[in-house]
Write an enzyme that holds these catalytic residues in place. Sequence first.
Site, PDB file in Angstrom:
ATOM      1  N   ASP A  24       0.829  -1.206   0.000  1.00 35.36           N
ATOM      2  CA  ASP A  24       0.000   0.000   0.000  1.00 35.36           C
ATOM      3  C   ASP A  24       0.863   1.256   0.000  1.00 35.36           C
ATOM      4  O   ASP A  24       0.345   2.365   0.121  1.00 35.36           O
ATOM      5  CB  ASP A  24      -0.898   0.007   1.239  1.00 35.36           C
ATOM      6  CG  ASP A  24      -0.100  -0.058   2.541  1.00 35.36           C
ATOM      7  OD1 ASP A  24       0.807  -0.905   2.635  1.00 35.36           O
ATOM      8  OD2 ASP A  24      -0.379   0.733   3.460  1.00 35.36           O
ATOM      9  N   TYR A 143       0.969   0.751  15.862  1.00 40.04           N
ATOM     10  CA  TYR A 143       2.303   1.233  16.160  1.00 40.04           C
ATOM     11  C   TYR A 143       2.282   2.182  17.353  1.00 40.04           C
ATOM     12  O   TYR A 143       1.273   2.854  17.614  1.00 40.04           O
ATOM     13  CB  TYR A 143       2.883   1.970  14.957  1.00 40.04           C
ATOM     14  CG  TYR A 143       3.109   1.096  13.753  1.00 40.04           C
ATOM     15  CD1 TYR A 143       4.278   0.350  13.630  1.00 40.04           C
ATOM     16  CD2 TYR A 143       2.165   1.010  12.735  1.00 40.04           C
ATOM     17  CE1 TYR A 143       4.498  -0.462  12.526  1.00 40.04           C
ATOM     18  CE2 TYR A 143       2.372   0.203  11.627  1.00 40.04           C
ATOM     19  CZ  TYR A 143       3.543  -0.528  11.529  1.00 40.04           C
ATOM     20  OH  TYR A 143       3.746  -1.329  10.436  1.00 40.04           O
ATOM     21  N   LYS A 173      -0.289  -6.263  13.674  1.00 40.02           N
ATOM     22  CA  LYS A 173       1.062  -5.981  13.179  1.00 40.02           C
ATOM     23  C   LYS A 173       1.651  -4.850  14.004  1.00 40.02           C
ATOM     24  O   LYS A 173       0.978  -3.855  14.293  1.00 40.02           O
ATOM     25  CB  LYS A 173       0.991  -5.569  11.712  1.00 40.02           C
ATOM     26  CG  LYS A 173       2.290  -5.012  11.131  1.00 40.02           C
ATOM     27  CD  LYS A 173       2.084  -4.565   9.687  1.00 40.02           C
ATOM     28  CE  LYS A 173       3.323  -3.951   9.080  1.00 40.02           C
ATOM     29  NZ  LYS A 173       3.134  -3.582   7.653  1.00 40.02           N
TER      30      LYS A 173
END
Length: 264
Positions: A24, A143, A173
């Site tokens: 992406d 994150y 992730k």
Amino acid sequence: MSTGVEARLTRLGRDGKFVTVPMDHGITMGAVDGLKDIESTIADVTEGGADAVLTQKGLADRVYPNRNDAGYLIHLNGSTEIGPDEAEKRQTATVEEAVRLGADGVSFHINVGSDHEPDQIEALGNVTERAHQLGMPVLAMAYARGPGIDEHDATNLGHAVRLAEELGADIIKTAYSGDPASFEHVVESTSKPVIIAGGSPSSDRETLETVQDAVSVGGAGVSMGRTIFQHPDPYAISSAIAAVVHEGFAIDVAMDRFDLPIEP
């Protein structure tokens, strides 16, 4: 977990382990090396053993003819590195669009600790609710990023992955914390599979060592973009990573098997 979510998760990985190649980056960085002829890159990485690829919605028709029956995720938000604030990810697609385009799952990026965290928390919660109504699994890219935030601190990463689970994510992730001992805390912070990001490309040996270390303490695999799609041989590096994740190959064996240079 609904039957639909469970069934689609089996298309995105094998035996609870995942090798995903996100592509992406075109919305963030432009048509960088590896993405101009994305058709060839998709064919190489999926032939090499990647379980799934990930793009923004507009590339779906370029993905399908080249994915070798691998799974497919559509990413639902984004930003550009030349814009005012790359951390401010805005929603770019809906779960319904991903279903219509034939995706096996959706993904959503959240920066825990950023100025945009409140909006992104709300958006991820809404995405997981709608996705699960439609039987779609959600990969959260969670994150620890914001002013004064150490992006690789295990406590921060553990918070990020736990937040993602609490908002309904099925796979999470995040960044690697740098060593197995600290990453074990990250993995133990959630009951969901945790897969690691790649970041800026490093040497093949360093990449495989990171993958092996993360898996050794319970990591469920990888979601590596530039490390794979900008590699001189995307087929070879994806094959080697898949062998480490799924087959437990030693690093030298994987590098030799797939003709990667044996580095010091």
